[in-house]
Design a protein around this motif. Structure first.
Motif, PDB file in Angstrom:
ATOM      1  N   ASN A   1      48.641  40.524  40.937  1.00 18.67           N
ATOM      2  CA  ASN A   1      47.825  40.974  42.123  1.00 18.67           C
ATOM      3  C   ASN A   1      48.826  41.264  43.117  1.00 18.67           C
ATOM      4  OD1 ASN A   1      46.314  41.286  44.463  1.00 18.67           O
ATOM      5  ND2 ASN A   1      44.616  39.635  43.476  1.00 18.67           N
TER       6      ASN A   1
ATOM      7  N   TYR B   1      42.384  42.333  42.887  1.00 16.74           N
ATOM      8  CA  TYR B   1      42.776  43.774  42.187  1.00 16.74           C
ATOM      9  C   TYR B   1      43.984  43.309  41.512  1.00 16.74           C
ATOM     10  CZ  TYR B   1      44.895  48.431  42.293  1.00 16.74           C
ATOM     11  OH  TYR B   1      45.552  49.332  42.098  1.00 16.74           O
TER      12      TYR B   1
ATOM     13  N   LEU C   1      46.798  44.254  38.294  1.00 19.91           N
ATOM     14  CA  LEU C   1      47.658  45.121  37.492  1.00 19.91           C
ATOM     15  C   LEU C   1      48.373  44.521  36.393  1.00 19.91           C
ATOM     16  CD1 LEU C   1      49.218  47.539  40.410  1.00 19.91           C
ATOM     17  CD2 LEU C   1      47.065  48.015  38.931  1.00 19.91           C
TER      18      LEU C   1
ATOM     19  N   GLU D   1      45.658  49.449  35.838  1.00 21.81           N
ATOM     20  CA  GLU D   1      44.647  48.540  36.385  1.00 21.81           C
ATOM     21  C   GLU D   1      43.715  47.969  35.598  1.00 21.81           C
ATOM     22  OE1 GLU D   1      41.276  49.040  39.953  1.00 21.81           O
ATOM     23  OE2 GLU D   1      42.674  50.653  39.540  1.00 21.81           O
TER      24      GLU D   1
END
Length: 535
Positions: free
Chosen positions: A306, A271, A273, A279
């Motif tokens: 991350n 995940y 950013l 995001e």
């Protein structure tokens, strides 16, 4: 004397001389298969009030020691290295320090002692003495297993610390050491009546401390009191997961970046950013893999971070004009003959002109429809068996050009024809497995059937008290059945974690009691009373 008598005497003399000169090999006895026997020692085995620093062990034959520094375990563990010398039939053991007062010492020789002539091993020989008035007689025993397979772990060091802090193995050496046998069993004998913290360690660098991230390891959650002849808990060794790190990345057109990682990870772990908090959109790599393709928001920033991983992963953007290729792959399931899997590194979907073709006897058969595919995710599709029946399960199979298209942001990529050689085997070469699994009502996790570590099928545990696992057609061979207690609900087995400030046990697994043998043209019915309790 008549001449014939003289001639006879000469012949007899020659025969006598010849018989005396003949060399005859002595007949040997039976092969020596007896290991060495201890006949004397200073001090005597199991003696008390020993005050010297040298032991002498005498055997009934000439002996040798096999790698004593690695194979001989001394408990309590000395501060300095113990010296071992072999002198004919004797072993001299010299401690380079003053022995502790009122302490029972054990020397476990394992399989280190052998005779010189036939290398017969004196198995599991131990020697015990005390510097005090009595011998300690308590013990701790247990088992070590591999956490991910539930199988016995052999040659794992088990460490007993008098310091019962759960981080003792990081900062100090143990006072007692044992090593697991082929069944994963360990035993500490001749212990004083004390509480110990127990650790299991692969110990790759031989320093009796947990200081390498890739050492198999586990720890007892609480201290254990030495109790005579009572087995204790099972330890389950795991290798801690390394933090997720970027190996390399490539930046492509349309604000797309491909990232390769040091290990497989799920989309939740991957995940990202941007440094202004936006995001990045995952467009490929949602399944458990070691790569990821991201669509970046605009305007671009110079780093990606991350927030979940231990270390942030910065990415500097450069060379932004590369075209992203679409490597389509069509392959059959390695176990089932009636399934074909289409995969790609890009997100894709079938087009309105989706077509699968087959060939038999130089004749081409094609079927044009989109309802013959089952979606797993946007990187994987199954061609259904009913669809395959329509195009012949013999000879070559292919997905026609233009049948598959990439999804945004790769919408300009369309596949060329993808070929697969498909041969339907005789169904009599396969077997079927049915397992009735009981005691499952309170379990959280899943049951997997594996062959050669490849997952063949999976069954989720639920609130029912009994589950039925019925396999598809299986090729003949050995299979393993395993329950995984999925505590965090991520759909995979999760190892533990151990640092000075953060500690967690690996998720529990329970294996079926033995390998499952599948035979051709045979149906096998089994029953499994699944239990999390120790044997």
């Amino acid at each position: 004397m008549p001449h014939y008598k003289r001639f006879a005497l000469i012949i007899l003399g020659l025969v006598f001389i010849n018989s005396c000169a003949r060399v005859v090999n002595p007949t040997g006895g039976d092969k020596d298969i007896t290991p060495p026997v201890l006949v004397k020692s200073i001090p005597a085995n199991n003696s008390t009030n020993f005050s010297s620093s040298t032991l002498v062990l005498s055997f009934n034959e000439y002996i040798t020691l096999d790698n004593p520094s690695q194979n001989i375990i001394v408990a309590p563990l000395p501060k300095n290295k113990v010296k071992y010398k072999v002198k004919g039939k004797d072993i001299w053991v010299e401690f380079d320090e003053t022995l502790l007062p009122n302490t029972t010492y054990s020397l476990f020789f394992g399989d280190a002692i052998k005779d010189v002539n036939e290398s017969n091993i004196l198995n599991n020989f131990s020697f015990v003495f005390s510097t005090g008035n009595e011998l300690d007689s308590l013990e701790i025993s247990g088992r070590v297993k591999f956490a991910n397979t539930d199988k016995p772990a052999e040659k794992i060091k088990v460490l007993a610390h008098e310091n019962i802090a759960d981080s003792a193995v990081i900062s100090s050496k143990p006072i007692y050491v044992s090593v697991t046998n082929s069944q994963g069993q360990y035993t500490f004998k001749n212990l004083p009546n004390k509480a110990f913290r127990i650790f299991a360690l692969e110990d790759k660098n031989g320093n009796f401390m947990k200081d390498l991230p890739n050492e198999l390891f586990d720890f007892s959650e609480s201290s254990i009191q030495s109790i005579d002849s009572v087995p204790n808990e099972t330890l389950r060794v795991f290798e801690s997961e390394l933090p997720l790190k970027k190996k390399k990345h490539t930046f492509y057109k349309n604000n797309v970046i491909a990232i390769a990682f040091n290990k497989k990870a799920s989309a939740n772990d991957k995940y990202f950013l941007t440094n202004n908090g936006e995001e990045a959109i995952v467009v490929a790599g949602q399944n458990y893999s070691d790569s990821l393709v991201l669509k970046l928001p605009s305007p671009l920033t110079d780093t990606l971070i991350n927030p979940i991983t231990k270390d942030s992963i910065p990415v500097s953007f450069s060379d932004r004009n590369k075209d992203y290729s679409a490597p389509w792959l069509l392959k059959g399931n390695q176990i089932l003959w009636d399934s074909v899997l289409i995969t790609s590194s890009l997100p894709f979907a079938p087009t309105d002109t989706f077509s699968i073709c087959g060939m038999k006897d130089s004749t081409v058969y094609c079927v044009d429809q989109t309802n013959g595919i089952k979606t797993l995710d946007n990187n994987r599709f199954y061609i259904l068996p009913s669809f395959l029946d329509s195009v012949q399960k013999m000879g070559k199979l292919w997905v026609s050009a233009g049948s598959l298209k990439s999804l945004p942001p790769f919408e300009n990529n369309v596949n060329d024809s993808v070929f697969y050689s498909l041969q339907k085997p005789d169904t009599s070469s396969f077997g079927v497995l049915t397992v009735t699994i009981k005691n499952t009502e309170n379990l959280k996790g899943f049951i997997v059937l594996k062959k050669d570590e490849q997952e063949i099928m999976r069954l989720d545990a639920n609130s029912e008290s009994e589950l039925l696992l019925k396999s598809p057609l299986l090729s003949a061979g050995a299979y393993n059945l395993l329950f995984v207690q999925d505590d965090n609900g991520d759909g995979k087995w999760t190892p533990g974690w151990y640092t000075e400030n953060e500690k967690s046990k690996a998720e529990r697994t329970v294996a079926y009691k033995e390998e499952i043998k599948i035979r051709s043209n045979w149906e096998l019915d089994l029953e499994w009373n699944l239990s999390l309790s120790e044997e």
